[in-house]
Design a protein around this motif. Structure first.
Motif, PDB file in Angstrom:
ATOM      1  N   PRO A  27      48.282  39.949  44.569  1.00  0.00           N
ATOM      2  CA  PRO A  27      49.143  40.594  45.573  1.00  0.00           C
ATOM      3  C   PRO A  27      48.819  42.058  45.850  1.00  0.00           C
ATOM      4  CG  PRO A  27      50.456  39.259  44.078  1.00  0.00           C
ATOM      5  CD  PRO A  27      49.070  39.267  43.523  1.00  0.00           C
ATOM      6  N   THR A  28      48.182  42.744  44.905  1.00  0.00           N
ATOM      7  CA  THR A  28      47.850  44.157  45.124  1.00  0.00           C
ATOM      8  C   THR A  28      46.444  44.356  45.680  1.00  0.00           C
ATOM      9  OG1 THR A  28      47.062  44.428  42.838  1.00  0.00           O
ATOM     10  CG2 THR A  28      49.408  44.878  43.268  1.00  0.00           C
ATOM     11  N   ALA A  29      45.688  43.280  45.870  1.00  0.00           N
ATOM     12  CA  ALA A  29      44.333  43.407  46.418  1.00  0.00           C
ATOM     13  C   ALA A  29      44.405  43.718  47.911  1.00  0.00           C
ATOM     14  CB  ALA A  29      43.538  42.136  46.170  1.00  0.00           C
ATOM     15  N   HIS A  30      43.345  44.341  48.424  1.00  0.00           N
ATOM     16  CA  HIS A  30      43.288  44.713  49.842  1.00  0.00           C
ATOM     17  C   HIS A  30      42.070  44.061  50.488  1.00  0.00           C
ATOM     18  CE1 HIS A  30      43.259  47.188  53.498  1.00  0.00           C
ATOM     19  NE2 HIS A  30      41.953  47.299  53.300  1.00  0.00           N
ATOM     20  N   GLY A  44      40.884  40.467  41.958  1.00  0.00           N
ATOM     21  CA  GLY A  44      41.840  40.869  40.946  1.00  0.00           C
ATOM     22  C   GLY A  44      42.760  41.982  41.413  1.00  0.00           C
ATOM     23  N   PRO A  45      43.619  42.463  40.523  1.00  0.00           N
ATOM     24  CA  PRO A  45      44.550  43.536  40.878  1.00  0.00           C
ATOM     25  C   PRO A  45      43.827  44.771  41.406  1.00  0.00           C
ATOM     26  CG  PRO A  45      45.126  42.593  38.754  1.00  0.00           C
ATOM     27  CD  PRO A  45      43.816  42.006  39.133  1.00  0.00           C
ATOM     28  N   ARG A  46      44.280  45.272  42.558  1.00  0.00           N
ATOM     29  CA  ARG A  46      43.768  46.484  43.192  1.00  0.00           C
ATOM     30  C   ARG A  46      42.303  46.374  43.612  1.00  0.00           C
ATOM     31  NH1 ARG A  46      45.702  52.025  40.687  1.00  0.00           N
ATOM     32  NH2 ARG A  46      45.150  52.592  42.806  1.00  0.00           N
ATOM     33  N   ALA A  47      41.758  45.180  43.609  1.00  0.00           N
ATOM     34  CA  ALA A  47      40.425  44.997  44.198  1.00  0.00           C
ATOM     35  C   ALA A  47      40.521  45.257  45.700  1.00  0.00           C
ATOM     36  CB  ALA A  47      39.904  43.589  43.933  1.00  0.00           C
ATOM     37  N   SER A  48      39.438  45.756  46.291  1.00  0.00           N
ATOM     38  CA  SER A  48      39.497  46.156  47.695  1.00  0.00           C
ATOM     39  C   SER A  48      38.198  45.822  48.417  1.00  0.00           C
ATOM     40  CB  SER A  48      39.761  47.664  47.789  1.00  0.00           C
ATOM     41  OG  SER A  48      39.742  48.092  49.129  1.00  0.00           O
ATOM     42  N   MET A  63      35.754  39.679  42.125  1.00  0.00           N
ATOM     43  CA  MET A  63      35.963  41.113  41.966  1.00  0.00           C
ATOM     44  C   MET A  63      37.104  41.338  40.979  1.00  0.00           C
ATOM     45  SD  MET A  63      35.612  42.166  46.014  1.00  0.00           S
ATOM     46  CE  MET A  63      35.778  43.930  45.707  1.00  0.00           C
ATOM     47  N   ASP A  64      36.797  42.017  39.882  1.00  0.00           N
ATOM     48  CA  ASP A  64      37.784  42.261  38.828  1.00  0.00           C
ATOM     49  C   ASP A  64      38.674  43.447  39.211  1.00  0.00           C
ATOM     50  OD1 ASP A  64      39.122  42.110  36.366  1.00  0.00           O
ATOM     51  OD2 ASP A  64      37.278  41.646  35.283  1.00  0.00           O
ATOM     52  N   VAL A  65      39.481  43.878  38.291  1.00  0.00           N
ATOM     53  CA  VAL A  65      40.467  44.942  38.535  1.00  0.00           C
ATOM     54  C   VAL A  65      39.812  46.168  39.162  1.00  0.00           C
ATOM     55  CG1 VAL A  65      42.138  46.487  37.453  1.00  0.00           C
ATOM     56  CG2 VAL A  65      41.857  44.159  36.598  1.00  0.00           C
ATOM     57  N   GLY A  66      40.333  46.607  40.313  1.00  0.00           N
ATOM     58  CA  GLY A  66      39.895  47.852  40.936  1.00  0.00           C
ATOM     59  C   GLY A  66      38.513  47.824  41.550  1.00  0.00           C
ATOM     60  N   ALA A  67      37.818  46.687  41.534  1.00  0.00           N
ATOM     61  CA  ALA A  67      36.479  46.622  42.142  1.00  0.00           C
ATOM     62  C   ALA A  67      36.586  46.873  43.645  1.00  0.00           C
ATOM     63  CB  ALA A  67      35.831  45.280  41.863  1.00  0.00           C
ATOM     64  N   ASN A  68      35.552  47.512  44.209  1.00  0.00           N
ATOM     65  CA  ASN A  68      35.665  47.988  45.587  1.00  0.00           C
ATOM     66  C   ASN A  68      34.364  47.749  46.360  1.00  0.00           C
ATOM     67  OD1 ASN A  68      35.515  49.981  47.848  1.00  0.00           O
ATOM     68  ND2 ASN A  68      37.534  50.560  47.089  1.00  0.00           N
ATOM     69  N   ILE A  69      34.475  47.112  47.523  1.00  0.00           N
ATOM     70  CA  ILE A  69      33.389  47.043  48.501  1.00  0.00           C
ATOM     71  C   ILE A  69      33.876  47.829  49.707  1.00  0.00           C
ATOM     72  CG2 ILE A  69      32.002  45.546  49.971  1.00  0.00           C
ATOM     73  CD1 ILE A  69      32.449  43.293  47.948  1.00  0.00           C
ATOM     74  N   ALA A  70      33.211  48.909  50.046  1.00  0.00           N
ATOM     75  CA  ALA A  70      33.740  49.833  51.052  1.00  0.00           C
ATOM     76  C   ALA A  70      33.568  49.283  52.468  1.00  0.00           C
ATOM     77  CB  ALA A  70      33.113  51.213  50.900  1.00  0.00           C
ATOM     78  N   LEU A  95      28.228  37.151  44.047  1.00  0.00           N
ATOM     79  CA  LEU A  95      28.401  38.570  43.770  1.00  0.00           C
ATOM     80  C   LEU A  95      29.545  38.685  42.781  1.00  0.00           C
ATOM     81  CD1 LEU A  95      27.879  41.590  44.241  1.00  0.00           C
ATOM     82  CD2 LEU A  95      29.497  41.487  46.157  1.00  0.00           C
ATOM     83  N   ILE A  96      29.240  39.223  41.592  1.00  0.00           N
ATOM     84  CA  ILE A  96      30.217  39.371  40.521  1.00  0.00           C
ATOM     85  C   ILE A  96      30.388  40.862  40.240  1.00  0.00           C
ATOM     86  CG2 ILE A  96      30.867  38.692  38.188  1.00  0.00           C
ATOM     87  CD1 ILE A  96      30.372  36.318  40.044  1.00  0.00           C
ATOM     88  N   MET A  97      31.608  41.365  40.364  1.00  0.00           N
ATOM     89  CA  MET A  97      31.868  42.789  40.160  1.00  0.00           C
ATOM     90  C   MET A  97      32.906  42.959  39.060  1.00  0.00           C
ATOM     91  SD  MET A  97      31.895  44.098  44.139  1.00  0.00           S
ATOM     92  CE  MET A  97      31.947  45.841  43.685  1.00  0.00           C
ATOM     93  N   GLY A  98      32.555  43.754  38.033  1.00  0.00           N
ATOM     94  CA  GLY A  98      33.459  44.014  36.926  1.00  0.00           C
ATOM     95  C   GLY A  98      34.537  45.018  37.302  1.00  0.00           C
ATOM     96  N   LYS A  99      35.299  45.423  36.308  1.00  0.00           N
ATOM     97  CA  LYS A  99      36.411  46.352  36.521  1.00  0.00           C
ATOM     98  C   LYS A  99      35.908  47.665  37.112  1.00  0.00           C
ATOM     99  CE  LYS A  99      39.259  44.580  32.709  1.00  0.00           C
ATOM    100  NZ  LYS A  99      38.319  43.573  32.183  1.00  0.00           N
ATOM    101  N   TRP A 100      36.479  48.067  38.242  1.00  0.00           N
ATOM    102  CA  TRP A 100      36.222  49.349  38.892  1.00  0.00           C
ATOM    103  C   TRP A 100      34.763  49.521  39.328  1.00  0.00           C
ATOM    104  CZ3 TRP A 100      40.753  51.461  40.025  1.00  0.00           C
ATOM    105  CH2 TRP A 100      41.845  51.142  39.200  1.00  0.00           C
ATOM    106  N   ALA A 101      34.040  48.416  39.450  1.00  0.00           N
ATOM    107  CA  ALA A 101      32.690  48.485  40.027  1.00  0.00           C
ATOM    108  C   ALA A 101      32.807  48.785  41.519  1.00  0.00           C
ATOM    109  CB  ALA A 101      31.948  47.178  39.793  1.00  0.00           C
ATOM    110  N   MET A 102      31.740  49.340  42.116  1.00  0.00           N
ATOM    111  CA  MET A 102      31.822  49.766  43.512  1.00  0.00           C
ATOM    112  C   MET A 102      30.515  49.537  44.253  1.00  0.00           C
ATOM    113  SD  MET A 102      32.599  53.565  45.101  1.00  0.00           S
ATOM    114  CE  MET A 102      34.319  53.551  44.637  1.00  0.00           C
ATOM    115  N   ILE A 103      30.638  49.091  45.498  1.00  0.00           N
ATOM    116  CA  ILE A 103      29.552  49.063  46.474  1.00  0.00           C
ATOM    117  C   ILE A 103      30.035  49.896  47.647  1.00  0.00           C
ATOM    118  CG2 ILE A 103      28.179  47.627  48.020  1.00  0.00           C
ATOM    119  CD1 ILE A 103      28.599  45.323  46.005  1.00  0.00           C
ATOM    120  N   THR A 104      29.303  50.944  48.004  1.00  0.00           N
ATOM    121  CA  THR A 104      29.831  51.901  48.972  1.00  0.00           C
ATOM    122  C   THR A 104      29.527  51.478  50.411  1.00  0.00           C
ATOM    123  OG1 THR A 104      27.886  53.323  48.658  1.00  0.00           O
ATOM    124  CG2 THR A 104      29.837  53.798  47.307  1.00  0.00           C
TER     125      THR A 104
END
Length: 245
Positions: A27-30, A44-48, A63-70, A95-104
């Motif tokens: 529910p907190t993912a974007h 996951g939570p706060r994934a974006s 995408m795990d917690v906080g992972a981000n694709i801009a 594509l597997i992204m761990g906690k707070w991983a980022m692709i800009t």
């Protein structure tokens, strides 16, 4: 249906993805206005995922917690992959992204096989290419192998990562470098074509201890912040190398 999800307003995208496409979205993912075509999607939570990305042909997007694709990234497996890569039945287009991983911003990521970013790893800056397949000229056939970025590793602007390569934990790859082998030395600065170890990085590098909140928001990370993060990291690394710490 994927286009309908992309064009839907705001939070409705998350619900439509779950109802129409079977996505597992916290529910907190974007999810921004992006095309997402993958057999299995887990956010996951706060994934974006920001707007104007194309993610298609994948067996899995995780995408795990906080992972981000801009924004403005092309992440895809070639449409003809099953016919091209018959010699590699175990490949996993994902594509597997761990906690707070980022692709800009504005990267091209070939997911003919798995691309994995461990916790807090990032593909930073602009214009990097990640390739998981290539033409083996010796055997005259396609070659497929995954690409891996270790925990807190960072790849800067305009780099090329070839199939079967990896960047170890806390490895930093300088802008414009070409990675064509498995880099092995952790907490090391790499540069060049091919990328080679320049020297170890100090434990005092502030990047290792940056606030995770700087890397996440309810929407996509803005390009201005990305440029500032990359400039700060490059300057800090160069200062550490020049000072001999």
């Amino acid at each position: 249906m994927a286009l309908l999800v992309a064009l839907a307003p705001g939070r409705l995208r998350r619900h439509l993805g779950r109802w129409l496409l079977g996505w597992d979205v916290h529910p907190t993912a974007h999810i921004g206005r992006s095309i997402i075509l993958a057999r299995k999607v887990t956010l996951g939570p706060r994934a974006s995922i920001g707007s104007f990305n194309v993610i298609r042909g994948l067996d899995e997007l995780r995408m795990d917690v906080g992972a981000n694709i801009a924004t403005r990234n092309w992440i895809a497996c070639p449409p003809g992959a099953p016919a091209l890569f018959t010699s590699f039945p175990d490949r996993h287009p994902a594509l597997i992204m761990g906690k707070w991983a980022m692709i800009t911003v504005n990267h091209e990521i070939d997911c003919s096989d798995r691309v994995e970013l461990a916790d807090q790893a990032r593909i930073a800056g602009f214009g990097t290419q990640v390739l998981t397949h290539s033409l083996d000229l010796v055997r005259d056939r396609w070659s497929v192998a995954p690409v891996f970025l270790g925990e807190q590793a960072a790849v800067m602007s305009g780099c090329i990562l070839q199939n079967g390569t990896s960047v170890p934990r806390r490895g930093i790859v300088s802008a414009g470098s070409v990675v064509n082998t498995r880099l092995s030395a952790e907490q090391t600065f790499y540069r060049g074509n091919p990328a080679k170890a320049v020297r170890p990085l100090p434990d005092t590098l502030r990047y290792w201890y940056r606030s995770l909140e700087d890397d996440s928001s309810e929407g996509a990370v803005v390009p201005r912040r990305q440029r500032a993060v990359e400039a700060e990291l490059e300057a800090e690394v160069e200062d550490a190398l020049d000072s001999g710490r």
